[in-house]
Design a protein around this motif. Structure first.
Motif, PDB file in Angstrom:
ATOM      1  N   ARG A 210       0.824  -1.202   0.000  1.00  0.00           N
ATOM      2  CA  ARG A 210       0.000   0.000   0.000  1.00  0.00           C
ATOM      3  C   ARG A 210       0.866   1.263   0.000  1.00  0.00           C
TER       4      ARG A 210
ATOM      5  N   PHE B 292      -8.519  -0.318   8.106  1.00  0.00           N
ATOM      6  CA  PHE B 292      -7.864   0.572   9.091  1.00  0.00           C
ATOM      7  C   PHE B 292      -8.693   1.773   9.512  1.00  0.00           C
TER       8      PHE B 292
ATOM      9  N   ARG C 136      -6.826  -1.285  12.434  1.00  0.00           N
ATOM     10  CA  ARG C 136      -5.623  -0.617  11.905  1.00  0.00           C
ATOM     11  C   ARG C 136      -4.379  -1.362  12.371  1.00  0.00           C
TER      12      ARG C 136
ATOM     13  N   CYS D 250      -3.933  -4.569  10.503  1.00  0.00           N
ATOM     14  CA  CYS D 250      -3.371  -4.361   9.165  1.00  0.00           C
ATOM     15  C   CYS D 250      -1.867  -4.110   9.249  1.00  0.00           C
ATOM     16  N   CYS D 251      -1.452  -3.255  10.195  1.00  0.00           N
ATOM     17  CA  CYS D 251      -0.008  -2.999  10.371  1.00  0.00           C
ATOM     18  C   CYS D 251       0.726  -4.286  10.742  1.00  0.00           C
TER      19      CYS D 251
ATOM     20  N   ARG E  22       0.775  -6.487   7.444  1.00  0.00           N
ATOM     21  CA  ARG E  22       1.518  -5.925   6.313  1.00  0.00           C
ATOM     22  C   ARG E  22       2.936  -5.476   6.665  1.00  0.00           C
ATOM     23  N   LYS E  23       3.195  -5.149   7.951  1.00  0.00           N
ATOM     24  CA  LYS E  23       4.521  -4.624   8.302  1.00  0.00           C
ATOM     25  C   LYS E  23       5.227  -5.428   9.384  1.00  0.00           C
TER      26      LYS E  23
ATOM     27  N   CYS F  74       2.235   4.250   4.532  1.00  0.00           N
ATOM     28  CA  CYS F  74       1.365   3.757   3.474  1.00  0.00           C
ATOM     29  C   CYS F  74       0.470   4.886   2.950  1.00  0.00           C
TER      30      CYS F  74
ATOM     31  N   PRO G  30      -2.778   5.106   2.030  1.00  0.00           N
ATOM     32  CA  PRO G  30      -4.096   5.426   2.604  1.00  0.00           C
ATOM     33  C   PRO G  30      -4.033   5.928   4.034  1.00  0.00           C
ATOM     34  N   CYS G  31      -2.865   5.865   4.667  1.00  0.00           N
ATOM     35  CA  CYS G  31      -2.751   6.201   6.092  1.00  0.00           C
ATOM     36  C   CYS G  31      -1.833   7.384   6.334  1.00  0.00           C
TER      37      CYS G  31
ATOM     38  N   TRP H 194      -2.077   8.098  10.269  1.00  0.00           N
ATOM     39  CA  TRP H 194      -3.321   7.640  10.902  1.00  0.00           C
ATOM     40  C   TRP H 194      -4.047   8.837  11.541  1.00  0.00           C
TER      41      TRP H 194
HETATM   42 FE1  SF4 Z   1      -2.189  -1.037   6.792  1.00  0.00          FE
HETATM   43 FE2  SF4 Z   1      -0.092   0.395   5.993  1.00  0.00          FE
HETATM   44 FE3  SF4 Z   1      -2.196   1.621   6.989  1.00  0.00          FE
HETATM   45 FE4  SF4 Z   1      -0.640   0.122   8.600  1.00  0.00          FE
HETATM   46  S1  SF4 Z   1      -0.058   2.006   7.575  1.00  0.00           S
HETATM   47  S2  SF4 Z   1      -2.884   0.196   8.541  1.00  0.00           S
HETATM   48  S3  SF4 Z   1       0.003  -1.459   7.141  1.00  0.00           S
HETATM   49  S4  SF4 Z   1      -2.153   0.387   5.077  1.00  0.00           S
END
Ligand code: SF4
Length: 249
Positions: free
Chosen positions: A72, A114, A121, A124-125, A128-129, A208, A210-211, A226
């Motif tokens: 992302r 998220f 959220r 997802c972190c 993905r991370k 990312c 979207p965040c 965020w």
């Molecule tokens: Fe997901 Fe990346 Fe947003 Fe974390 S920062 S919630 S990994 S899209």
């Protein structure tokens, strides 16, 4: 203190204290000299990461560099990764989320979970991370980051060299711990380093797509991460000392 590297444990406290007053390049040289290819720079190619990478390449042009591609990231970050490869003539190790774990999360919670809750959220972190990072760190004795104390309250206590209890007692190296943001940018400009073009659009911290959003003048530098959340540390869990209970769902 316990450390995986044989012979280091009894001296670690002295090393940590000794290197607190050393320059960033000395700290990096210690890490690369001590751990060689069992040490690597972990970077998301933000401004601090570019400085660490540049300093390290001057010491060891073959230094290992890795990043986590969450899937992302902004297009500008992908573009920067290729510019970095060309600029330094290095390979960038790119690691990805586990496809099964990712598919399960997206199937159950949707593509953009998220925004719905802090809990989702953080999930997802994690997928993905954090989990991909944990897998990389299982095969390293030391990782080198661009953390600075002045970035946030949650980072105010970092040392230049730390025992990383969250990742199997390997060594975490934060050579820029005592640098200011201004000093980082002075270094980037003086040495004409490549950097993420989103900084020129008002972004102060880049994760990312979207965040992350730009920040207004005077706003906290991590306020764009965020941005819809309140009262929660602006951290994904990679650097937060979870054993201190600072971040929980
Ligand atoms: Fe997901 Fe990346 Fe947003 Fe974390 S920062 S919630 S990994 S899209």
């Amino acid at each position: 203190m316990v450390c995986q590297k044989p012979g280091l444990d009894t001296h670690l406290s002295q090393i940590i204290a000794e290197y607190e007053d050393k320059k960033a390049e000395d700290v990096i040289a210690w890490a690369l000299g001590t751990f060689q290819r069992r040490a690597a720079i972990c970077t998301s190619f933000q401004a601090e990461g570019m400085v660490v990478l540049d300093l390290a390449c001057r010491i060891d042009p073959g230094v290992r560099v890795f990043t986590i591609d969450t899937g992302r990231l902004p297009q500008e970050t992908y573009e920067l990764i290729d510019r970095v490869r060309d600029h330094y003539g290095i390979d960038v190790e790119v690691y990805y989320p586990d496809q099964k774990e990712l598919a399960q999360m997206v199937t159950q919670h949707g593509i953009n979970p998220f925004y719905r809750s802090v809990s989702l959220r953080l999930l997802c972190c994690e997928v993905r991370k954090v989990n991909p990072l944990n897998r990389v760190l299982q095969n390293l004795d030391a990782w080198i980051t661009g953390l600075r104390r002045s970035q946030s309250q949650t980072r105010a206590g970092v040392y230049k060299i730390e025992l990383d209890e969250d990742h199997g007692n390997i060594i975490k190296v934060n050579p820029l711990a005592d640098w200011s943001e201004q000093r980082v940018w002075e270094y980037i400009r003086a040495n004409q380093l490549p950097y993420n073009r989103l900084y020129d659009q008002g972004y102060a911290s880049i994760g990312c797509a979207p965040c992350t959003r730009p920040v207004a003048p005077g706003e906290d530098r991590r306020a764009g991460r965020w941005w819809w959340e309140n009262g929660v540390p602006k951290e994904c869990g990679i650097h937060l000392r979870t054993h201190q209970g600072a971040l929980s769902r």
